[in-house]
Design a protein around this motif. Structure first.
Motif, PDB file in Angstrom:
ATOM      1  N   VAL A  91       0.841  -1.200   0.000  1.00 10.46           N
ATOM      2  CA  VAL A  91       0.000   0.000   0.000  1.00 10.46           C
ATOM      3  C   VAL A  91       0.878   1.253   0.000  1.00 10.46           C
ATOM      4  O   VAL A  91       0.622   2.210  -0.728  1.00 10.46           O
ATOM      5  CB  VAL A  91      -0.950   0.005   1.217  1.00 10.46           C
ATOM      6  CG1 VAL A  91      -1.657   1.355   1.352  1.00 10.46           C
ATOM      7  CG2 VAL A  91      -1.980  -1.117   1.089  1.00 10.46           C
ATOM      8  N   ASP A  92       1.964   1.232   0.785  1.00 10.53           N
ATOM      9  CA  ASP A  92       2.852   2.388   0.862  1.00 10.53           C
ATOM     10  C   ASP A  92       3.552   2.649  -0.477  1.00 10.53           C
ATOM     11  O   ASP A  92       3.667   3.791  -0.923  1.00 10.53           O
ATOM     12  CB  ASP A  92       3.894   2.185   1.966  1.00 10.53           C
ATOM     13  CG  ASP A  92       4.840   3.371   2.082  1.00 10.53           C
ATOM     14  OD1 ASP A  92       4.353   4.473   2.387  1.00 10.53           O
ATOM     15  OD2 ASP A  92       6.057   3.195   1.861  1.00 10.53           O
ATOM     16  N   THR A  93       4.015   1.580  -1.136  1.00  6.95           N
ATOM     17  CA  THR A  93       4.695   1.734  -2.436  1.00  6.95           C
ATOM     18  C   THR A  93       3.750   2.330  -3.480  1.00  6.95           C
ATOM     19  O   THR A  93       4.130   3.211  -4.258  1.00  6.95           O
ATOM     20  CB  THR A  93       5.216   0.377  -2.949  1.00  6.95           C
ATOM     21  OG1 THR A  93       5.916  -0.287  -1.922  1.00  6.95           O
ATOM     22  CG2 THR A  93       6.139   0.557  -4.141  1.00  6.95           C
ATOM     23  N   ILE A  94       2.509   1.861  -3.475  1.00  5.93           N
ATOM     24  CA  ILE A  94       1.523   2.370  -4.439  1.00  5.93           C
ATOM     25  C   ILE A  94       1.265   3.848  -4.187  1.00  5.93           C
ATOM     26  O   ILE A  94       1.173   4.650  -5.123  1.00  5.93           O
ATOM     27  CB  ILE A  94       0.215   1.562  -4.355  1.00  5.93           C
ATOM     28  CG1 ILE A  94       0.477   0.115  -4.812  1.00  5.93           C
ATOM     29  CG2 ILE A  94      -0.881   2.195  -5.205  1.00  5.93           C
ATOM     30  CD1 ILE A  94      -0.658  -0.842  -4.536  1.00  5.93           C
TER      31      ILE A  94
ATOM     32  N   PRO B  40      -0.848  -1.634 -10.253  1.00  6.07           N
ATOM     33  CA  PRO B  40      -1.101  -1.923  -8.841  1.00  6.07           C
ATOM     34  C   PRO B  40      -2.043  -0.873  -8.252  1.00  6.07           C
ATOM     35  O   PRO B  40      -1.928   0.316  -8.555  1.00  6.07           O
ATOM     36  CB  PRO B  40       0.285  -1.837  -8.202  1.00  6.07           C
ATOM     37  CG  PRO B  40       1.049  -0.915  -9.091  1.00  6.07           C
ATOM     38  CD  PRO B  40       0.500  -1.087 -10.474  1.00  6.07           C
ATOM     39  N   ALA B  41      -2.988  -1.299  -7.454  1.00 11.13           N
ATOM     40  CA  ALA B  41      -3.964  -0.369  -6.891  1.00 11.13           C
ATOM     41  C   ALA B  41      -4.303  -0.772  -5.462  1.00 11.13           C
ATOM     42  O   ALA B  41      -4.134  -1.934  -5.071  1.00 11.13           O
ATOM     43  CB  ALA B  41      -5.230  -0.352  -7.746  1.00 11.13           C
ATOM     44  N   VAL B  42      -4.774   0.201  -4.699  1.00 10.20           N
ATOM     45  CA  VAL B  42      -5.204  -0.058  -3.330  1.00 10.20           C
ATOM     46  C   VAL B  42      -6.709  -0.286  -3.351  1.00 10.20           C
ATOM     47  O   VAL B  42      -7.477   0.561  -3.810  1.00 10.20           O
ATOM     48  CB  VAL B  42      -4.862   1.124  -2.398  1.00 10.20           C
ATOM     49  CG1 VAL B  42      -5.384   0.861  -0.990  1.00 10.20           C
ATOM     50  CG2 VAL B  42      -3.355   1.363  -2.375  1.00 10.20           C
ATOM     51  N   ASP B  43      -7.133  -1.449  -2.868  1.00  9.60           N
ATOM     52  CA  ASP B  43      -8.552  -1.781  -2.784  1.00  9.60           C
ATOM     53  C   ASP B  43      -9.017  -1.537  -1.346  1.00  9.60           C
ATOM     54  O   ASP B  43      -8.425  -2.053  -0.397  1.00  9.60           O
ATOM     55  CB  ASP B  43      -8.769  -3.242  -3.164  1.00  9.60           C
ATOM     56  CG  ASP B  43     -10.243  -3.630  -3.156  1.00  9.60           C
ATOM     57  OD1 ASP B  43     -11.073  -2.763  -3.446  1.00  9.60           O
ATOM     58  OD2 ASP B  43     -10.544  -4.803  -2.842  1.00  9.60           O
TER      59      ASP B  43
ATOM     60  N   ARG C 291     -10.877  -1.768   5.255  1.00 14.48           N
ATOM     61  CA  ARG C 291      -9.560  -2.427   5.184  1.00 14.48           C
ATOM     62  C   ARG C 291      -8.928  -2.169   3.826  1.00 14.48           C
ATOM     63  O   ARG C 291      -9.600  -2.192   2.797  1.00 14.48           O
ATOM     64  CB  ARG C 291      -9.708  -3.931   5.417  1.00 14.48           C
ATOM     65  CG  ARG C 291     -10.236  -4.279   6.800  1.00 14.48           C
ATOM     66  CD  ARG C 291     -10.379  -5.778   6.948  1.00 14.48           C
ATOM     67  NE  ARG C 291      -9.103  -6.456   6.766  1.00 14.48           N
ATOM     68  CZ  ARG C 291      -8.962  -7.790   6.716  1.00 14.48           C
ATOM     69  NH1 ARG C 291     -10.034  -8.567   6.814  1.00 14.48           N
ATOM     70  NH2 ARG C 291      -7.780  -8.337   6.568  1.00 14.48           N
ATOM     71  N   GLU C 292      -7.634  -1.936   3.832  1.00  9.17           N
ATOM     72  CA  GLU C 292      -6.900  -1.681   2.590  1.00  9.17           C
ATOM     73  C   GLU C 292      -6.073  -2.890   2.204  1.00  9.17           C
ATOM     74  O   GLU C 292      -5.405  -3.502   3.063  1.00  9.17           O
ATOM     75  CB  GLU C 292      -5.975  -0.465   2.753  1.00  9.17           C
ATOM     76  CG  GLU C 292      -6.727   0.848   2.926  1.00  9.17           C
ATOM     77  CD  GLU C 292      -5.775   2.021   3.045  1.00  9.17           C
ATOM     78  OE1 GLU C 292      -4.657   1.832   3.564  1.00  9.17           O
ATOM     79  OE2 GLU C 292      -6.147   3.134   2.616  1.00  9.17           O
TER      80      GLU C 292
END
Length: 586
Positions: free
Chosen positions: A471-474, A567-570, A575-576
């Motif tokens: 999540v941080d990289t995205i 890449p994506a955050v869902d 919750r991520e």
């Protein structure tokens, strides 16, 4: 055919990452964009208003400001002649409001796409004379209007040209001979002797820079011109300029300004598109807001878009914005219908192998030609001209590919046009209907395009297992924004991906949810939007319908494929998690 090519530009990414506090992958992507030295990297990551170029570097900017200032002092009546697209409307607005702020007696005329065509013409000049105008100022047009400007000068008018299009030329035995009108001042960074560093600014940015010089000349605080940054950034995206250097910074600043705009018209347009209180991106300008501004110039009159920007009453602005949104919906439907006709014509006539596609849609609304040309280019990966029947002869628009400079190739057959102009990647034209077949024949004879030139190239920033991303990289990828032409969103690929389970979801059954094992054998959530049946058919043809059926039931199967992914955050139930959005597959 489609080629996937991984960009491999060297560099000490670990050292760069440590120095700038970014992930090594971000460092690699920045290097892939040819951002190399320390100054460029710092500007890319942190550049703000201080990195914008001095407007006095624009050739004739001081001269043009002096002419306008003298016109204001002498109470001369002025008219701005703009253009009917996003860039032209915003450029017109900037000059109109800027000169009015200086006390100028000025109004604006935007050509009617159907009646007038592109740019300044004798009819508009005669109208200006009839209205008592003494000073003409063009924006986003005029550089190629040699005869028209000569006509205005013969009538005793003063003419200032502000433009950003290619300088017209004719081929001679000695090479290119560039042409120049006898306008009193020409502000265009593409002039050979113009020292302005960023040659690829749009017409609205040229207008904004001129207003800055004018304010300084009129002892108005130059900082007041910052109110137009949102228009300059909007037009830069809308006119598909390279989002590099100064342009990228302008768009970054413009997006921030748009999120807090005080312009009632802009605010209403954002609200009507349900984007209020949301972070805005270049995507929103290019594919949501911008098309609404363009729609009035395509199907009605661009004066409505200019009125929106000029309107100060919020209720009236809301009504105008609603009309533009409705026009854009009509435009989308018409475009879809005419694009289908164009594709059917190409197949029926067996022209899909032509190196340059020339499609004639006589009944098509001429304003849609450029959009349709872009759609066909995407389908066939080759230069495309879409022609329509206008009030006087045929009009058309072209969209090109990287290996084919449309403007240069049109110059080689200039005798077939009554009027033409544009860029390497896009152009507009007028011609006689009887010359359409000659145009198709000559363009194809002169097209030096190989199969490789016409193959779609997908440039990969990195081939990485999907599980690399957190999540941080995205979230760190956001430092690359704003993304667009020449600063594309990062593209990643992974190979040997296995499917452990697949399922179709969504009301329209157009979403494929995937449980995957990436190239490292790590579990990753995947999703594919769009033509789900096409994806499943591809898998069935490669591995058999039994294997696809097994995957759909979560059973062991032999399916393996490669994918270009984002890449994506869902976010689900607060919750991520990370998911890979499949963009392409093979």
């Amino acid at each position: 055919m489609e080629k996937w090519i991984e960009i491999r530009k060297g560099g000490n990414f670990m050292e760069m990452a440590k120095k700038y506090g970014i992930d090594p992958l971000i460092a690699r992507i920045i290097r892939n964009r040819d951002i190399i030295d320390e100054k460029e990297i710092t500007e890319y990551l942190y550049g703000g208003k201080e990195a914008l170029h001095n407007p006095h570097l624009l050739k004739d900017a001081d001269k043009a400001a002096e002419i306008i200032a003298e016109g204001i002092a002498g109470k001369k009546a002025m008219r701005i002649i703009g253009d009917y697209d996003i860039d032209g409307v915003n450029a017109t607005y900037i000059l109109l409001e800027g000169i009015r702020r200086c006390g100028g007696n000025v109004d604006a005329a935007i050509p009617d796409r159907m009646k007038d065509g592109y740019g300044i013409n004798e009819h508009l000049i005669e109208q200006a004379l009839s209205d008592g105008k003494e000073l003409l100022i063009t924006c986003d047009n005029g550089i190629a209007a040699i005869n028209e400007i000569n006509f205005a000068k013969e009538k005793g008018m003063t003419v200032v040209v502000t433009d950003h299009h290619e300088i017209p030329y004719r081929n001679t035995e000695q090479g290119k001979e560039f042409l120049r009108s006898n306008a009193d001042a020409i502000v265009n960074p593409k002039q050979a002797d113009c020292p302005y560093p960023c040659k690829g600014i749009c017409g609205a940015v040229v207008a904004w820079k001129l207003v800055q010089v004018l304010y300084e000349r009129m002892d108005i605080p130059v900082v007041e011109a910052d109110i137009f940054i949102e228009n300059a950034g909007f037009a830069t995206v809308g006119d598909v300029m390279d989002l590099t250097g100064e342009n990228r910074i302008l768009v970054k600043l413009g997006l921030k300004a748009l999120e807090h705009t005080k312009n009632p018209g802009m605010k209403a347009l954002i609200a009507k598109n349900k984007l209020s209180d949301k972070p805005l991106s270049a995507y929103h300008i290019g594919f949501v807001l911008g098309p609404c501004i363009n729609a009035s110039g395509r199907l009605d009159t661009a004066k409505r878009s200019l009125e929106l920007l000029l309107e100060r009453d919020e209720v009236k602005a809301s009504a105008l914005a609603g009309e533009l949104v409705e026009l854009n919906e009509s435009r989308k439907y018409m475009t879809q219908q005419e694009t289908q006709k164009a594709l059917e014509q190409i197949e029926k006539e067996g022209r899909e192998k032509d190196k340059v596609l020339v499609v004639y849609l006589p009944e098509c609304h001429e304003s849609l030609a450029g959009i349709i040309a872009g759609r066909i280019r995407e389908a066939y990966q080759r230069p495309v001209f879409v022609l329509t029947r206008g009030e006087e002869g045929v009009k058309g628009s072209g969209r090109s590919i990287e290996a084919y400079s449309m403007f240069d190739k049109m110059t080689e057959v200039a005798e077939l046009f009554t009027k033409y102009g544009g860029h390497p990647m896009a152009a507009g034209l007028s011609m006689r209907e009887e010359d359409i077949d000659k145009l198709r024949e000559q363009l194809n004879q002169k097209a030096e395009l190989s199969e490789e030139d016409m193959a779609e190239v997908v440039r990969l920033d990195a081939v990485l297992p999907m599980s690399y991303f957190t999540v941080d990289t995205i979230r760190q990828l956001s430092v690359l924004e704003p993304c667009g032409k020449s600063n594309t969103r990062p593209v990643f690929a992974d190979r040997n991906i296995k499917v452990t389970r697949a399922g179709i979801v969504g009301v329209n059954r157009n979403v494929l949810k995937l449980h995957l094992l990436d190239s490292k054998g790590n579990p990753v959530a995947g999703v594919y939007f769009g033509e789900v049946e096409k994806f499943l058919t591809f898998l069935s043809e490669k591995f058999g319908s039994e294997e696809v059926d097994a995957a759909m039931h979560g059973k062991e199967n032999s399916i393996q494929f490669a994918a270009v992914y984002e890449p994506a955050v869902d976010t689900y139930s607060g919750r991520e998690s990370v998911q890979a959005i499949i963009r392409r597959f093979r």
